[in-house]
Scaffold this motif. Structure first.
Motif, PDB file in Angstrom:
ATOM      1  N   PRO A   9       0.825  -1.218   0.000  1.00 35.52           N
ATOM      2  CA  PRO A   9       0.000   0.000   0.000  1.00 35.52           C
ATOM      3  C   PRO A   9       0.853   1.258   0.000  1.00 35.52           C
ATOM      4  CG  PRO A   9      -0.793  -1.590   1.627  1.00 35.52           C
ATOM      5  CD  PRO A   9       0.529  -2.095   1.151  1.00 35.52           C
ATOM      6  N   GLY A  10       0.443   2.233  -0.792  1.00 36.19           N
ATOM      7  CA  GLY A  10       1.152   3.501  -0.785  1.00 36.19           C
ATOM      8  C   GLY A  10       1.042   4.191   0.552  1.00 36.19           C
ATOM      9  N   ASN A  11      -0.098   4.038   1.211  1.00 33.72           N
ATOM     10  CA  ASN A  11      -0.320   4.551   2.559  1.00 33.72           C
ATOM     11  C   ASN A  11      -0.824   3.390   3.407  1.00 33.72           C
ATOM     12  OD1 ASN A  11      -1.179   5.732   4.955  1.00 33.72           O
ATOM     13  ND2 ASN A  11      -2.118   7.499   3.976  1.00 33.72           N
ATOM     14  N   PRO A  12       0.033   2.802   4.255  1.00 30.85           N
ATOM     15  CA  PRO A  12      -0.368   1.619   5.027  1.00 30.85           C
ATOM     16  C   PRO A  12      -1.578   1.838   5.922  1.00 30.85           C
ATOM     17  CG  PRO A  12       2.013   1.956   5.117  1.00 30.85           C
ATOM     18  CD  PRO A  12       1.427   3.195   4.508  1.00 30.85           C
ATOM     19  N   ARG A  13      -1.898   3.088   6.229  1.00 33.86           N
ATOM     20  CA  ARG A  13      -3.043   3.359   7.108  1.00 33.86           C
ATOM     21  C   ARG A  13      -4.372   3.212   6.367  1.00 33.86           C
ATOM     22  NH1 ARG A  13      -2.146   8.955  10.126  1.00 33.86           N
ATOM     23  NH2 ARG A  13      -4.019   8.192  11.196  1.00 33.86           N
ATOM     24  N   ILE A  14      -4.325   3.290   5.054  1.00 31.47           N
ATOM     25  CA  ILE A  14      -5.557   3.185   4.265  1.00 31.47           C
ATOM     26  C   ILE A  14      -5.785   1.727   3.876  1.00 31.47           C
ATOM     27  CG2 ILE A  14      -6.722   3.836   2.125  1.00 31.47           C
ATOM     28  CD1 ILE A  14      -5.223   6.477   2.226  1.00 31.47           C
ATOM     29  N   LYS A  15      -6.897   1.165   4.284  1.00 32.05           N
ATOM     30  CA  LYS A  15      -7.251  -0.203   3.928  1.00 32.05           C
ATOM     31  C   LYS A  15      -8.283  -0.175   2.803  1.00 32.05           C
ATOM     32  CE  LYS A  15      -4.680  -1.608   7.302  1.00 32.05           C
ATOM     33  NZ  LYS A  15      -3.327  -2.141   7.009  1.00 32.05           N
ATOM     34  N   GLU A  16      -8.138  -1.100   1.877  1.00 28.26           N
ATOM     35  CA  GLU A  16      -9.095  -1.186   0.768  1.00 28.26           C
ATOM     36  C   GLU A  16     -10.410  -1.745   1.285  1.00 28.26           C
ATOM     37  OE1 GLU A  16      -8.478   0.131  -2.099  1.00 28.26           O
ATOM     38  OE2 GLU A  16      -6.373   0.531  -1.605  1.00 28.26           O
ATOM     39  N   ARG A  17     -11.498  -1.053   0.962  1.00 31.20           N
ATOM     40  CA  ARG A  17     -12.853  -1.500   1.324  1.00 31.20           C
ATOM     41  C   ARG A  17     -13.631  -1.571   0.026  1.00 31.20           C
ATOM     42  NH1 ARG A  17     -12.499  -2.948   6.701  1.00 31.20           N
ATOM     43  NH2 ARG A  17     -14.665  -2.428   7.135  1.00 31.20           N
ATOM     44  N   LEU A  18     -13.486  -2.684  -0.670  1.00 28.90           N
ATOM     45  CA  LEU A  18     -13.991  -2.832  -2.025  1.00 28.90           C
ATOM     46  C   LEU A  18     -15.302  -3.613  -2.051  1.00 28.90           C
ATOM     47  CD1 LEU A  18     -10.631  -3.974  -3.678  1.00 28.90           C
ATOM     48  CD2 LEU A  18     -11.617  -1.693  -3.829  1.00 28.90           C
ATOM     49  N   THR A  19     -16.279  -3.082  -2.769  1.00 24.97           N
ATOM     50  CA  THR A  19     -17.468  -3.849  -3.134  1.00 24.97           C
ATOM     51  C   THR A  19     -17.390  -4.073  -4.639  1.00 24.97           C
ATOM     52  OG1 THR A  19     -18.788  -2.850  -1.364  1.00 24.97           O
ATOM     53  CG2 THR A  19     -19.987  -3.914  -3.160  1.00 24.97           C
ATOM     54  N   ILE A  20     -17.218  -5.327  -5.011  1.00 26.24           N
ATOM     55  CA  ILE A  20     -17.077  -5.704  -6.420  1.00 26.24           C
ATOM     56  C   ILE A  20     -18.388  -6.320  -6.875  1.00 26.24           C
ATOM     57  CG2 ILE A  20     -15.780  -7.064  -8.093  1.00 26.24           C
ATOM     58  CD1 ILE A  20     -13.953  -5.125  -6.753  1.00 26.24           C
ATOM     59  N   PHE A  21     -19.025  -5.751  -7.904  1.00 24.35           N
ATOM     60  CA  PHE A  21     -20.291  -6.313  -8.351  1.00 24.35           C
ATOM     61  C   PHE A  21     -20.326  -6.423  -9.873  1.00 24.35           C
ATOM     62  CE2 PHE A  21     -20.932  -1.780  -8.387  1.00 24.35           C
ATOM     63  CZ  PHE A  21     -21.931  -1.481  -9.305  1.00 24.35           C
ATOM     64  N   GLY A  22     -21.129  -7.363 -10.350  1.00 27.54           N
ATOM     65  CA  GLY A  22     -21.238  -7.594 -11.781  1.00 27.54           C
ATOM     66  C   GLY A  22     -22.025  -8.857 -12.039  1.00 27.54           C
ATOM     67  N   ASN A  23     -22.232  -9.153 -13.302  1.00 28.24           N
ATOM     68  CA  ASN A  23     -22.989 -10.335 -13.680  1.00 28.24           C
ATOM     69  C   ASN A  23     -22.084 -11.559 -13.737  1.00 28.24           C
ATOM     70  OD1 ASN A  23     -25.501  -8.934 -14.036  1.00 28.24           O
ATOM     71  ND2 ASN A  23     -24.710  -8.106 -15.963  1.00 28.24           N
ATOM     72  N   ASN A  24     -22.673 -12.730 -13.977  1.00 25.80           N
ATOM     73  CA  ASN A  24     -21.898 -13.959 -14.054  1.00 25.80           C
ATOM     74  C   ASN A  24     -20.831 -13.857 -15.145  1.00 25.80           C
ATOM     75  OD1 ASN A  24     -23.446 -15.130 -12.060  1.00 25.80           O
ATOM     76  ND2 ASN A  24     -24.833 -16.160 -13.477  1.00 25.80           N
ATOM     77  N   GLY A  25     -19.631 -14.337 -14.821  1.00 23.25           N
ATOM     78  CA  GLY A  25     -18.561 -14.353 -15.806  1.00 23.25           C
ATOM     79  C   GLY A  25     -17.797 -13.058 -15.946  1.00 23.25           C
ATOM     80  N   SER A  26     -18.069 -12.093 -15.057  1.00 26.36           N
ATOM     81  CA  SER A  26     -17.401 -10.796 -15.172  1.00 26.36           C
ATOM     82  C   SER A  26     -16.054 -10.749 -14.459  1.00 26.36           C
ATOM     83  CB  SER A  26     -18.307  -9.673 -14.641  1.00 26.36           C
ATOM     84  OG  SER A  26     -18.663  -9.909 -13.293  1.00 26.36           O
ATOM     85  N   GLY A  27     -15.679 -11.846 -13.783  1.00 27.31           N
ATOM     86  CA  GLY A  27     -14.355 -11.928 -13.165  1.00 27.31           C
ATOM     87  C   GLY A  27     -14.302 -11.560 -11.699  1.00 27.31           C
ATOM     88  N   LYS A  28     -15.443 -11.510 -11.017  1.00 27.05           N
ATOM     89  CA  LYS A  28     -15.479 -11.051  -9.625  1.00 27.05           C
ATOM     90  C   LYS A  28     -14.628 -11.924  -8.705  1.00 27.05           C
ATOM     91  CE  LYS A  28     -19.975 -11.407  -9.299  1.00 27.05           C
ATOM     92  NZ  LYS A  28     -20.278 -11.933 -10.653  1.00 27.05           N
ATOM     93  N   SER A  29     -14.754 -13.237  -8.842  1.00 25.55           N
ATOM     94  CA  SER A  29     -14.068 -14.145  -7.919  1.00 25.55           C
ATOM     95  C   SER A  29     -12.570 -14.216  -8.173  1.00 25.55           C
ATOM     96  CB  SER A  29     -14.674 -15.557  -8.027  1.00 25.55           C
ATOM     97  OG  SER A  29     -16.019 -15.555  -7.597  1.00 25.55           O
ATOM     98  N   SER A  30     -12.116 -13.752  -9.333  1.00 28.47           N
ATOM     99  CA  SER A  30     -10.691 -13.799  -9.660  1.00 28.47           C
ATOM    100  C   SER A  30      -9.908 -12.645  -9.051  1.00 28.47           C
ATOM    101  CB  SER A  30     -10.496 -13.771 -11.184  1.00 28.47           C
ATOM    102  OG  SER A  30     -11.082 -14.895 -11.797  1.00 28.47           O
ATOM    103  N   ILE A  31     -10.604 -11.596  -8.628  1.00 25.23           N
ATOM    104  CA  ILE A  31      -9.923 -10.382  -8.196  1.00 25.23           C
ATOM    105  C   ILE A  31      -8.959 -10.647  -7.044  1.00 25.23           C
ATOM    106  CG2 ILE A  31     -10.265  -8.118  -7.142  1.00 25.23           C
ATOM    107  CD1 ILE A  31     -10.977  -8.277 -10.147  1.00 25.23           C
ATOM    108  N   ILE A  32      -9.411 -11.367  -6.011  1.00 27.76           N
ATOM    109  CA  ILE A  32      -8.544 -11.595  -4.857  1.00 27.76           C
ATOM    110  C   ILE A  32      -7.322 -12.417  -5.241  1.00 27.76           C
ATOM    111  CG2 ILE A  32      -9.861 -13.631  -4.107  1.00 27.76           C
ATOM    112  CD1 ILE A  32      -7.856 -11.067  -1.945  1.00 27.76           C
ATOM    113  N   LEU A  33      -7.449 -13.312  -6.187  1.00 28.27           N
ATOM    114  CA  LEU A  33      -6.316 -14.146  -6.592  1.00 28.27           C
ATOM    115  C   LEU A  33      -5.288 -13.320  -7.350  1.00 28.27           C
ATOM    116  CD1 LEU A  33      -8.353 -17.288  -7.693  1.00 28.27           C
ATOM    117  CD2 LEU A  33      -7.479 -16.690  -5.431  1.00 28.27           C
ATOM    118  N   GLN A  34      -5.750 -12.416  -8.187  1.00 23.50           N
ATOM    119  CA  GLN A  34      -4.834 -11.506  -8.874  1.00 23.50           C
ATOM    120  C   GLN A  34      -4.105 -10.621  -7.866  1.00 23.50           C
ATOM    121  OE1 GLN A  34      -7.153  -9.357 -11.773  1.00 23.50           O
ATOM    122  NE2 GLN A  34      -7.719 -11.207 -12.901  1.00 23.50           N
TER     123      GLN A  34
END
Length: 263
Positions: A9-34
């Motif tokens: 992280p560029g700033n260790p104090r800032i934590k990512e709070r991501l809501t990832i949304f989309g339809n089936n096949g849009s790659g949502k479940s792959s994000i954490i692995l990347q």
């Protein structure tokens, strides 16, 4: 052995709070692995509510090198099991570096409704609805009785106390994975202002689209193209239909200000 690069992280104090949304096949479940491929100091804790077990399959087939940095809690869509898994993660995780993923978070809203029905009516919500329909003369009476039976203020209160209460206790990075649902024409002005231009919002309980610092809509318009659109991103420039190959680089580094570092 040659040194390799990792992201931090560029700033260790800032934590990512991501809501990832989309339809089936849009790659949502792959994000954490990347992300884990590049954020090599991190461990991911995944509450997997997806019956297709997409995350575990992707680990085995495409990302075996990060398997030892992922803990997958594949549980049934049962409210008590979800709460127990969440509480266990809160006790074990390193919130300075780790990621929490709930995939899909959408279904938790249905889970708390089923739990309420079982506690109050003695059976799951589907069985209760079938029995209630048998006992009512028409759909109008059915809807009226169902609204009365479910007692939505109580259910919402339970959800706020447990789901959002536990979510608030998590101080590390987090990804809520959600299905997308259409923005209705009669939606509130604030909802239309944030999500109207993509025509979709995170499905589930009505507050789901508000708890993240970053809302990312993913779409997959062609066989070899995945795109991201940020409908909200506090303190960062919004992105619209930006193609990406690797979310860790194309979003965390290029947009969120994460930095490369030698191991």
């Amino acid at each position: 052995m040659a040194k390799q690069r990792k992201i931090v992280p560029g700033n260790p104090r800032i934590k990512e709070r991501l809501t990832i949304f989309g339809n089936n096949g849009s790659g949502k479940s792959s994000i954490i692995l990347q992300i884990l491929e590049k954020h090599k100091d991190a461990h991911a804790w995944i509450i997997d509510l997806d019956y297709s077990m997409a995350v575990e399959r992707l680990i085995w087939t495409e990302h075996p090198e990060i398997e030892d940095r992922i803990t997958v809690k594949a549980i049934d869509a049962i409210w008590d099991e979800f709460v127990a898994a969440f509480e266990e993660i809160l006790e074990q995780a390193d919130m300075d570096n780790d990621w929490l993923v709930i995939d899909p978070a959408t279904i938790t809203w249905q889970m708390v409704q089923s739990w309420f029905s079982e506690q109050v009516h003695g059976n799951d919500i589907a069985s209760h609805m079938v029995q209630l329909r048998k006992e009512t003369k028409d759909i109008k009476e059915f809807n009226k009785e169902l609204t009365s039976d479910m007692t939505w203020p109580i259910i919402n209160k339970l959800y706020q106390e447990k789901f959002y209460g536990l979510y608030r206790k998590w101080r590390g990075h987090v990804i809520l994975v959600c299905e997308a649902t259409a923005v209705r024409k009669d939606a509130e002005e604030a909802e239309r202002a944030e999500f109207g231009f993509v025509g979709a919002k995170p499905a589930g309980q009505k507050s789901m689209g508000h708890v993240g610092a970053t809302n990312v809509y993913l779409d997959h318009p062609k066989i070899d193209i995945w795109r991201m659109t940020t409908t909200k991103d506090r303190g960062r420039e919004l992105q619209e239909k930006v193609p990406f190959d690797d979310f860790a680089v194309d979003y965390l580094v290029d947009v969120a200000g994460w930095e490369w570092e030698m191991e």
